[in-house]
Design a protein around this motif. Structure first.
Motif, PDB file in Angstrom:
ATOM      1  N   PHE A   1       0.838  -1.203   0.000  1.00 53.67           N
ATOM      2  CA  PHE A   1       0.000   0.000   0.000  1.00 53.67           C
ATOM      3  C   PHE A   1       0.873   1.254   0.000  1.00 53.67           C
TER       4      PHE A   1
ATOM      5  N   THR B   1     -15.127   7.782  -5.857  1.00 52.74           N
ATOM      6  CA  THR B   1     -15.421   8.227  -4.487  1.00 52.74           C
ATOM      7  C   THR B   1     -16.873   7.932  -4.108  1.00 52.74           C
TER       8      THR B   1
ATOM      9  N   ILE C   1     -17.495   4.215  -3.456  1.00 54.06           N
ATOM     10  CA  ILE C   1     -17.023   3.772  -2.135  1.00 54.06           C
ATOM     11  C   ILE C   1     -17.981   4.238  -1.038  1.00 54.06           C
TER      12      ILE C   1
ATOM     13  N   ILE D   1     -14.614  -1.271   3.502  1.00 49.16           N
ATOM     14  CA  ILE D   1     -14.122  -0.086   2.811  1.00 49.16           C
ATOM     15  C   ILE D   1     -12.594  -0.032   2.842  1.00 49.16           C
ATOM     16  N   LEU D   2     -12.000  -0.367   3.993  1.00 48.13           N
ATOM     17  CA  LEU D   2     -10.537  -0.408   4.087  1.00 48.13           C
ATOM     18  C   LEU D   2      -9.970  -1.429   3.106  1.00 48.13           C
TER      19      LEU D   2
ATOM     20  N   ILE E   1     -10.240   0.075  -0.458  1.00 52.17           N
ATOM     21  CA  ILE E   1      -9.214   1.097  -0.672  1.00 52.17           C
ATOM     22  C   ILE E   1      -7.853   0.425  -0.859  1.00 52.17           C
ATOM     23  N   HIS E   2      -7.600  -0.607  -0.069  1.00 52.66           N
ATOM     24  CA  HIS E   2      -6.370  -1.404  -0.188  1.00 52.66           C
ATOM     25  C   HIS E   2      -6.241  -1.980  -1.603  1.00 52.66           C
TER      26      HIS E   2
ATOM     27  N   ILE F   1      -7.863  -1.145  -4.522  1.00 53.99           N
ATOM     28  CA  ILE F   1      -7.797  -0.146  -5.592  1.00 53.99           C
ATOM     29  C   ILE F   1      -6.450   0.569  -5.597  1.00 53.99           C
ATOM     30  N   THR F   2      -5.921   0.890  -4.419  1.00 51.12           N
ATOM     31  CA  THR F   2      -4.643   1.601  -4.344  1.00 51.12           C
ATOM     32  C   THR F   2      -3.503   0.755  -4.899  1.00 51.12           C
TER      33      THR F   2
ATOM     34  N   LEU G   1     -14.038  -2.798  -7.935  1.00 53.77           N
ATOM     35  CA  LEU G   1     -14.778  -2.446  -6.722  1.00 53.77           C
ATOM     36  C   LEU G   1     -15.904  -3.451  -6.481  1.00 53.77           C
TER      37      LEU G   1
END
Length: 323
Positions: free
Chosen positions: A27, A142, A145, A165-166, A169-170, A172-173, A198
């Motif tokens: 990450f 955004t 999410i 959600i975490l 984000i993990h 997608i990043t 997603l």
């Protein structure tokens, strides 16, 4: 079909800290790449002109560069192969009136000394339109999410929502970090791939969380780690089979789909690998790290059942005319 025996419980949570450490490294590395190297925005987001040219013989890339450098309007051109040795793509940053007016005819005249060819495609996007598309793309990610956060909070307990959600984000990043690392051109296809990831990653995570919630309600176990281990083990065969099936299809697209969808397929390949890893090792680990309380959850569920029964009792009394 079972790949992993459901009678054997794997201790995923016993190894959660090493996996969280690995994810943290990936990450942070992705964030560093995105900040330092950035993304290679295509004309969809940066604005510019793309001209696809097919030669009858092997494309003389060095000759194409030479003739384009002699023209000030095309001196910033980037030339690259496109699928075969005979085809090239010419990328021109910006889309001024000089570039956008009869660009096909102008390129034909400029490239005439390089051999026999045909212009197969011309795409022009203005910088203002590209900027708007970039902003709307970020907004789409955004909002997706945020909507997912609301949905999971409504369906599960809030810690499930935060953990999911975490995990998203993990995923997608890290996928965007890979896109930056390999300088994949970011266009609308890549945005579509990220939005697909997603949904794909969320689907896997929701299935695991649903099994965890079921385990909490049916099991007498009080340790969340043991329930998570049992739940992830029960879904392991399903997750593996689904991911492998999708992975093979996307790899086939990447290998044989042609240059046009390479970026899209590459993003999905990375995303499927990271999403599968995340749904097995990371999403539930976040839930444990958030100090999810089984006792509190069971008390809330019991209260919900009690209220539902009371409503049904009052409704029955009302229908019988006793209220």
């Amino acid at each position: 079909m079972e790949i992993f025996k459901s009678t054997k419980i794997y201790n995923f949570m016993g190894s959660r800290l090493p996996f969280l450490g690995l994810s943290s490294i990936l990450f942070i590395a992705s964030i560093v790449l995105l900040v330092t190297k950035g993304l290679n925005f295509g004309i969809d987001f940066a604005g510019g002109t793309i001209v696809q040219v097919k030669y009858e013989q092997k494309a003389p890339i060095s000759d194409i560069r030479e003739v384009l450098k002699k023209k000030p309007a095309y001196s910033n051109a980037i030339i690259s192969k496109f699928g075969s040795d005979e085809e090239v793509v010419i990328r021109l940053s910006g889309s001024s009136s000089d570039l956008s007016t009869d660009i096909s005819d102008k390129i034909t005249k400029v490239l005439a000394p390089t051999g026999k060819f045909e212009i197969r495609r011309v795409d022009i996007v203005g910088p203002k339109v590209g900027g708007e598309l970039r902003e709307k793309g970020i907004m789409a990610l955004t909002l997706s999410i945020l909507v997912i956060l609301v949905y999971v909070s409504f369906r599960f307990e809030w810690r499930f929502a935060i953990a999911s959600i975490l995990a998203l984000i993990h995923d997608i990043t890290i996928a965007m970090g890979a896109i930056s690392l390999f300088s994949v051109e970011v266009n609308l296809d890549i945005l579509a791939a990220l939005l697909t990831l997603l949904g794909y990653s969320l689907n896997d995570t929701i299935i695991v969380f649903d099994r965890i919630r079921e385990g909490i309600q049916t099991s007498k176990e009080t340790l969340i780690e043991k329930i998570v281990n049992e739940s992830v083990t029960k879904t392991l065969s399903r997750t593996t089979l689904t991911s492998l099936t999708t992975f093979f299809v996307v790899v086939t697209l990447f290998a044989f789909g042609g240059e046009i969808i390479h970026g899209f397929a590459f993003t999905l390949v990375v995303g499927i690998i990271v999403g599968t890893y995340s749904s097995i090792f990371i999403a539930a680990s976040f839930l444990v790290q958030l100090k999810f309380s089984i006792t509190s959850f069971r008390a809330k569920e019991a209260e919900k059942v009690k209220r539902q029964k009371e409503k049904e009792r009052m409704r029955a009394m009302y229908e019988k005319g006793t209220v």
